[in-house]
Enzyme design. Structure first.
Site, PDB file in Angstrom:
ATOM      1  N   CYS A 210     -17.314 -63.211 -19.547  1.00  0.00           N
ATOM      2  CA  CYS A 210     -17.162 -62.804 -18.854  1.00  0.00           C
ATOM      3  C   CYS A 210     -18.220 -61.505 -19.174  1.00  0.00           C
ATOM      4  O   CYS A 210     -17.931 -59.734 -19.144  1.00  0.00           O
ATOM      5  CB  CYS A 210     -16.514 -62.187 -17.645  1.00  0.00           C
ATOM      6  SG  CYS A 210     -16.619 -61.313 -15.977  1.00  0.00           S
TER       7      CYS A 210
ATOM      8  N   CYS B 157     -10.148 -58.557 -13.981  1.00  0.00           N
ATOM      9  CA  CYS B 157      -9.590 -58.363 -15.158  1.00  0.00           C
ATOM     10  C   CYS B 157      -9.913 -57.603 -15.859  1.00  0.00           C
ATOM     11  O   CYS B 157     -10.160 -57.108 -15.340  1.00  0.00           O
ATOM     12  CB  CYS B 157      -9.983 -59.717 -15.427  1.00  0.00           C
ATOM     13  SG  CYS B 157     -10.383 -61.067 -15.489  1.00  0.00           S
TER      14      CYS B 157
ATOM     15  N   GLN C 171       0.595 -70.358  -4.572  1.00  0.00           N
ATOM     16  CA  GLN C 171       0.389 -70.023  -6.910  1.00  0.00           C
ATOM     17  C   GLN C 171      -0.777 -69.906  -7.348  1.00  0.00           C
ATOM     18  O   GLN C 171      -1.104 -71.308  -6.216  1.00  0.00           O
ATOM     19  CB  GLN C 171       1.497 -70.374  -6.940  1.00  0.00           C
ATOM     20  CG  GLN C 171       3.509 -70.214  -6.822  1.00  0.00           C
ATOM     21  CD  GLN C 171       3.271 -68.488  -7.137  1.00  0.00           C
ATOM     22  OE1 GLN C 171       2.193 -68.160  -7.946  1.00  0.00           O
ATOM     23  NE2 GLN C 171       4.752 -68.270  -6.576  1.00  0.00           N
TER      24      GLN C 171
ATOM     25  N   GLU D 236      12.645 -68.302   5.291  1.00  0.00           N
ATOM     26  CA  GLU D 236      11.251 -67.870   5.149  1.00  0.00           C
ATOM     27  C   GLU D 236      11.976 -66.117   6.446  1.00  0.00           C
ATOM     28  O   GLU D 236      12.547 -66.668   7.163  1.00  0.00           O
ATOM     29  CB  GLU D 236      10.483 -68.404   5.110  1.00  0.00           C
ATOM     30  CG  GLU D 236       9.455 -67.737   5.324  1.00  0.00           C
ATOM     31  CD  GLU D 236       8.990 -66.871   4.172  1.00  0.00           C
ATOM     32  OE1 GLU D 236       8.802 -65.968   4.622  1.00  0.00           O
ATOM     33  OE2 GLU D 236       9.339 -67.655   2.606  1.00  0.00           O
TER      34      GLU D 236
ATOM     35  N   ASP E 234      15.202 -62.553   8.402  1.00  0.00           N
ATOM     36  CA  ASP E 234      14.666 -61.082   8.106  1.00  0.00           C
ATOM     37  C   ASP E 234      15.105 -60.886   6.444  1.00  0.00           C
ATOM     38  O   ASP E 234      16.335 -60.449   6.342  1.00  0.00           O
ATOM     39  CB  ASP E 234      14.618 -59.838   8.900  1.00  0.00           C
ATOM     40  CG  ASP E 234      14.550 -58.935   7.894  1.00  0.00           C
ATOM     41  OD1 ASP E 234      13.743 -58.617   7.015  1.00  0.00           O
ATOM     42  OD2 ASP E 234      14.831 -57.851   8.372  1.00  0.00           O
TER      43      ASP E 234
ATOM     44  N   ASP F  35      12.196 -66.746  -4.321  1.00  0.00           N
ATOM     45  CA  ASP F  35      10.984 -66.259  -4.924  1.00  0.00           C
ATOM     46  C   ASP F  35      10.526 -64.936  -4.372  1.00  0.00           C
ATOM     47  O   ASP F  35       9.730 -65.528  -3.222  1.00  0.00           O
ATOM     48  CB  ASP F  35      10.116 -67.609  -4.703  1.00  0.00           C
ATOM     49  CG  ASP F  35       8.785 -67.133  -5.856  1.00  0.00           C
ATOM     50  OD1 ASP F  35       8.224 -65.936  -6.075  1.00  0.00           O
ATOM     51  OD2 ASP F  35       7.911 -68.071  -5.107  1.00  0.00           O
TER      52      ASP F  35
ATOM     53  N   CYS G  14       7.476 -61.556  -9.529  1.00  0.00           N
ATOM     54  CA  CYS G  14       6.114 -60.956 -10.141  1.00  0.00           C
ATOM     55  C   CYS G  14       6.044 -59.278 -10.377  1.00  0.00           C
ATOM     56  O   CYS G  14       4.839 -59.044 -10.124  1.00  0.00           O
ATOM     57  CB  CYS G  14       5.138 -61.434  -8.915  1.00  0.00           C
ATOM     58  SG  CYS G  14       5.264 -60.585  -7.090  1.00  0.00           S
TER      59      CYS G  14
END
Length: 439
Positions: free
Chosen positions: A74, A83, A270, A320, A347, A368, A394
């Site tokens: 790039c 990036c 995702q 959730e 919660d 997740d 993550c």
């Protein structure tokens, strides 16, 4: 030495990469984090900030180059903050990310993992199917700027092309900029959100003042010409409205499990579709399911893991925090003919989860969570003595924190771990861990 006499530049040898993708070295007896430097390199760098415990800098000259250094594809690399690792060979990127996770386990969790899975990987360019682009009118820079934030600033880096974005938008950034410049209020359009499914794609324009009828017609015409469903967003996600272009049902398939998931243009999914397929397959494999398995899925979202698990298990209890996502998860389950999923809204950071789960018993659980981790949730799972946990993370730091509690206080062992390359060329790290305990 006074602040005035401190050198503006210095040299150091880089030993490793940190979690932000910066080279880690030592200079004048202190740790220094050097942006743009790679392990094994000797660099001349410019100081950016000097603190009591560490300094930060930016590489100015590579005196000894790493054999893993490559030429970024790039032209915007180094300025755009989208990036940070295009200058590092992709295989080395994965090794560096695994190193960050290993270090988190060693220094935060104080546990070692003997079984490291091969990295889960997919396309490294044209993969990003969800993104938010910033927009700002800056007269000194020629008018409207559209792109990601700059690498070391909050400014917008104007992009003409993005190689990591799905090509449907990554190769049309100039067209997008021209569209926005032609609207009545380009200065009141702070953000454009892009979302792509397998077949359709959408653009959502956040606007701080009302669009005119002419604006709406221009948006619709752009959508028709380039194949986008066009949306306007005046306030929160509930204000998103279709304004023209090609009507689209956004969805993606997970063929290995014969499921398809529909989602809205601002819903979380995702970002790397092919990598997500491999990640879901690995997670289901690590759960070791059979036709009698009872599974708990926490932070279930739209059903990215829920529906594939339901194809392999006897039942799934999916929880959730956002009621809107639970509703969409139920719709996805129904459209895929799955009737063995029970949903709940709770919660997940509080004591409510324990009350909802009650006396239920599970053979396995999948988590997740967001970057903040799932410490309260894993404590509930340990109390239920769920024998097998698959944790998708993550954030290596909060993953390690939660693993530490599970191992030291919950009676679990870290059986397996691995990295998932969801964001190639960036410093973002996705990881998966398997924790087991004797019942």
């Amino acid at each position: 030495m006074s602040a005035r006499r401190m050198p503006l530049e210095a040299m150091c040898v880089i030993a490793s990469l940190n979690h932000d993708g910066c080279g880690v070295g030592h200079c004048d007896g202190k740790v220094v984090f050097v942006d743009g430097a790679l392990p094994g390199e000797e660099v001349r760098f410019r100081y950016v900030n000097r603190k009591r415990r560490f300094d930060t800098g930016v590489a100015q000259e590579i005196l000894v180059s790493s054999p893993q250094r490559v030429t970024p594809r790039c032209a915007h690399f180094g300025v755009c903050g989208g990036c940070r690792l295009q200058h590092l060979d992709p295989v080395a990127q994965l090794a560096a990310k695994e190193g960050v996770v290993r270090e988190a386990f060693t220094h935060i969790a104080r546990v070692e993992c003997a079984d490291w899975a091969a990295p889960v990987a997919g396309p490294i360019f044209g993969y990003r199917r969800k993104a938010r682009l910033g927009a700002r009118v800056v007269d000194k820079k020629g008018g409207l700027l559209v792109g990601f934030r700059e690498r070391r600033h909050s400014y917008i880096a104007p992009l003409s092309l993005c190689h990591t974005l799905d090509a449907r938008i990554g190769q049309r950034l100039i067209d997008l900029k021209r569209l926005m410049e032609g609207l009545s209020c380009p200065e009141a359009l702070p953000q454009v959100e892009f979302a792509a499914g397998d077949e359709a794609a959408a653009l959502v324009f956040r606007h701080l003042q009302d669009l005119t009828d002419e604006d709406v017609r221009a948006l619709a015409a752009f959508g028709d010409a380039h194949g986008f469903a066009m949306y306007a967003q005046a306030a929160g996600p509930e204000s998103v409205q279709w304004v023209g272009g090609r009507p689209a049902r956004l969805s993606y398939a997970l063929p290995a499990f014969d499921v398809e998931l529909a989602f809205g243009p601002t819903d979380f999914i995702q970002v790397n579709g092919e990598t997500n397929k491999a990640m879901v397959a690995q997670a289901v494999d690590w759960l070791t399911l059979n036709g009698e398995s009872r599974v708990l899925d926490l932070y279930c979202g739209l059903g990215n893991f829920t529906l594939p698990i339901a194809r392999r298990a006897a039942s799934v209890f999916a929880v959730e925090g956002a009621a809107t996502l639970v509703d969409k998860g139920r719709i996805n389950a129904r459209q895929n003919g799955l009737d063995n999923i029970e949903y709940a809204t709770a919660d997940l950071d509080g004591t409510v989860l324990a009350d909802i789960l009650g006396e239920r018993r599970f053979d396995a659980a999948l988590l997740d969570p967001p970057r903040t981790g799932a410490l309260a949730a894993v404590q509930v799972l340990a109390g239920l003595k769920v024998p097998r946990l698959v944790y998708v993370s993550c954030n290596p730091a909060t993953l390690a924190r939660d693993v530490q509690w599970l191992v030291q206080c919950g009676g679990y062992r870290l059986a397996r771990a691995g990295v998932v390359d969801m964001f190639p060329h960036t410093h973002h790290i996705e990881a998966m861990a398997l924790l087991t305990r004797e019942s």
